[in-house]
Write a protein that holds these residues in place. Structure first.
Motif, short mmCIF file in Angstrom:
data_model
loop_
_atom_site.label_atom_id
_atom_site.label_comp_id
_atom_site.label_asym_id
_atom_site.label_seq_id
_atom_site.Cartn_x
_atom_site.Cartn_y
_atom_site.Cartn_z
N ALA A 130 -2.90 -6.59 5.88
CA ALA A 130 -2.07 -5.39 6.02
C ALA A 130 -2.44 -4.57 7.24
N ALA A 131 -3.68 -4.64 7.65
CA ALA A 131 -4.14 -3.87 8.79
C ALA A 131 -3.48 -4.31 10.10
N LYS A 132 -2.89 -5.48 10.10
CA LYS A 132 -2.24 -6.00 11.29
C LYS A 132 -0.84 -5.40 11.49
N TYR A 133 -0.36 -4.70 10.51
CA TYR A 133 1.00 -4.14 10.55
C TYR A 133 0.96 -2.66 10.90
N ASP A 134 1.88 -2.28 11.76
CA ASP A 134 1.87 -0.92 12.29
C ASP A 134 2.91 0.00 11.67
N TYR A 135 3.96 -0.57 11.14
CA TYR A 135 5.04 0.24 10.57
C TYR A 135 5.29 -0.18 9.13
N TRP A 136 5.56 0.81 8.29
CA TRP A 136 5.75 0.56 6.86
C TRP A 136 6.97 1.31 6.35
N GLY A 137 7.63 0.70 5.38
CA GLY A 137 8.71 1.38 4.69
C GLY A 137 8.16 2.21 3.55
N GLN A 138 9.07 2.85 2.84
CA GLN A 138 8.67 3.76 1.77
C GLN A 138 8.45 3.03 0.45
N GLY A 139 8.91 1.81 0.37
CA GLY A 139 8.72 1.01 -0.83
C GLY A 139 9.91 1.04 -1.77
N THR A 140 10.07 -0.02 -2.53
CA THR A 140 11.12 -0.11 -3.53
C THR A 140 10.53 -0.71 -4.80
N GLN A 141 10.87 -0.12 -5.92
CA GLN A 141 10.27 -0.53 -7.21
C GLN A 141 10.97 -1.76 -7.76
N VAL A 142 10.18 -2.72 -8.16
CA VAL A 142 10.67 -3.90 -8.88
C VAL A 142 9.97 -3.93 -10.22
N THR A 143 10.75 -3.93 -11.28
CA THR A 143 10.20 -3.97 -12.63
C THR A 143 10.78 -5.17 -13.36
N VAL A 144 9.90 -6.02 -13.84
CA VAL A 144 10.32 -7.21 -14.57
C VAL A 144 9.94 -7.03 -16.03
N SER A 145 10.92 -7.14 -16.90
CA SER A 145 10.68 -6.96 -18.33
C SER A 145 10.82 -8.28 -19.06
N SER A 146 10.23 -8.33 -20.24
CA SER A 146 10.29 -9.57 -21.04
C SER A 146 11.55 -9.61 -21.89
N TYR B 285 7.32 -2.73 -3.84
CA TYR B 285 7.33 -3.68 -2.73
C TYR B 285 7.58 -2.93 -1.42
N TYR B 286 6.75 -3.26 -0.44
CA TYR B 286 6.83 -2.62 0.86
C TYR B 286 7.09 -3.67 1.94
N CYS B 287 7.95 -3.34 2.88
CA CYS B 287 8.04 -4.20 4.05
C CYS B 287 7.27 -3.53 5.18
N ALA B 288 6.78 -4.35 6.07
CA ALA B 288 5.95 -3.86 7.17
C ALA B 288 6.27 -4.66 8.43
N ALA B 289 6.02 -4.05 9.56
CA ALA B 289 6.30 -4.72 10.83
C ALA B 289 5.14 -4.53 11.79
N GLN B 290 4.91 -5.53 12.59
CA GLN B 290 3.91 -5.41 13.64
C GLN B 290 4.57 -4.81 14.88
N SER B 291 3.77 -4.25 15.73
CA SER B 291 4.33 -3.62 16.93
C SER B 291 4.37 -4.57 18.12
N ALA B 292 3.51 -5.58 18.11
CA ALA B 292 3.43 -6.48 19.26
C ALA B 292 4.59 -7.46 19.27
N LYS B 293 5.19 -7.66 20.41
CA LYS B 293 6.26 -8.65 20.53
C LYS B 293 5.68 -10.06 20.41
N PHE B 294 6.50 -10.95 19.90
CA PHE B 294 6.11 -12.35 19.72
C PHE B 294 4.93 -12.49 18.76
N SER B 295 4.85 -11.55 17.83
CA SER B 295 3.75 -11.56 16.88
C SER B 295 3.93 -12.67 15.84
#
Length: 123
Positions: free
Chosen positions: A107-123, A91-101
């Motif tokens: 995804a192309a609308k987002y300018d900044y991205w985190g490194q991601g965090t793994q989520v694993t769901v098991s049965s 899972y990645y969070c992302a942010a746009q650069s424009a204020k009041f966005s």
């Protein structure tokens, strides 16, 4: 420059809940969450606009996930309930650069991205 940092991922069982955090965000900009499963393309999960009033969800997570933000803490959250096997992904969070966005699912609308965090769901 916005440098996003995700946390909160982990291994859980189907039906469990998990809350992801996205730190070092900024106020007045829209935040989004995306995910990428092995062998699949990155997909949109949820987004929240600059004010926190408008939220957008992918149909697959609507009514199970909740996106929120706390600008006093420069943090956005993704509360995930009733997790399913199909929610397993980085899972990645992302942010746009424009204020009041506004919310965007592209995804192309987002300018900044985190490194991601793994989520694993098991049965």
């Amino acid at each position: 420059q916005v440098q996003l940092v995700e946390s909160g991922g982990g291994l859980v069982q189907a039906g469990d809940s998990l809350r992801l955090s996205c730190g070092r965000t900024s106020s007045l900009i829209a935040i989004g969450w995306f995910r990428q499963a092995p062998g699949k393309e990155r997909e949109f999960v949820a987004a929240i606009n600059w004010s926190g009033i408008t939220r957008l969800y992918a149909p697959s997570v609507k009514d199970r996930f909740t996106i929120s933000r706390d600008d006093a803490k420069n943090t956005a959250y993704l509360q995930m309930n009733s997790l399913k096997l199909g929610d397993t992904a980085v899972y990645y969070c992302a942010a746009q650069s424009a204020k009041f966005s506004r919310v965007e699912s592209d995804a192309a609308k987002y300018d900044y991205w985190g490194q991601g965090t793994q989520v694993t769901v098991s049965s």
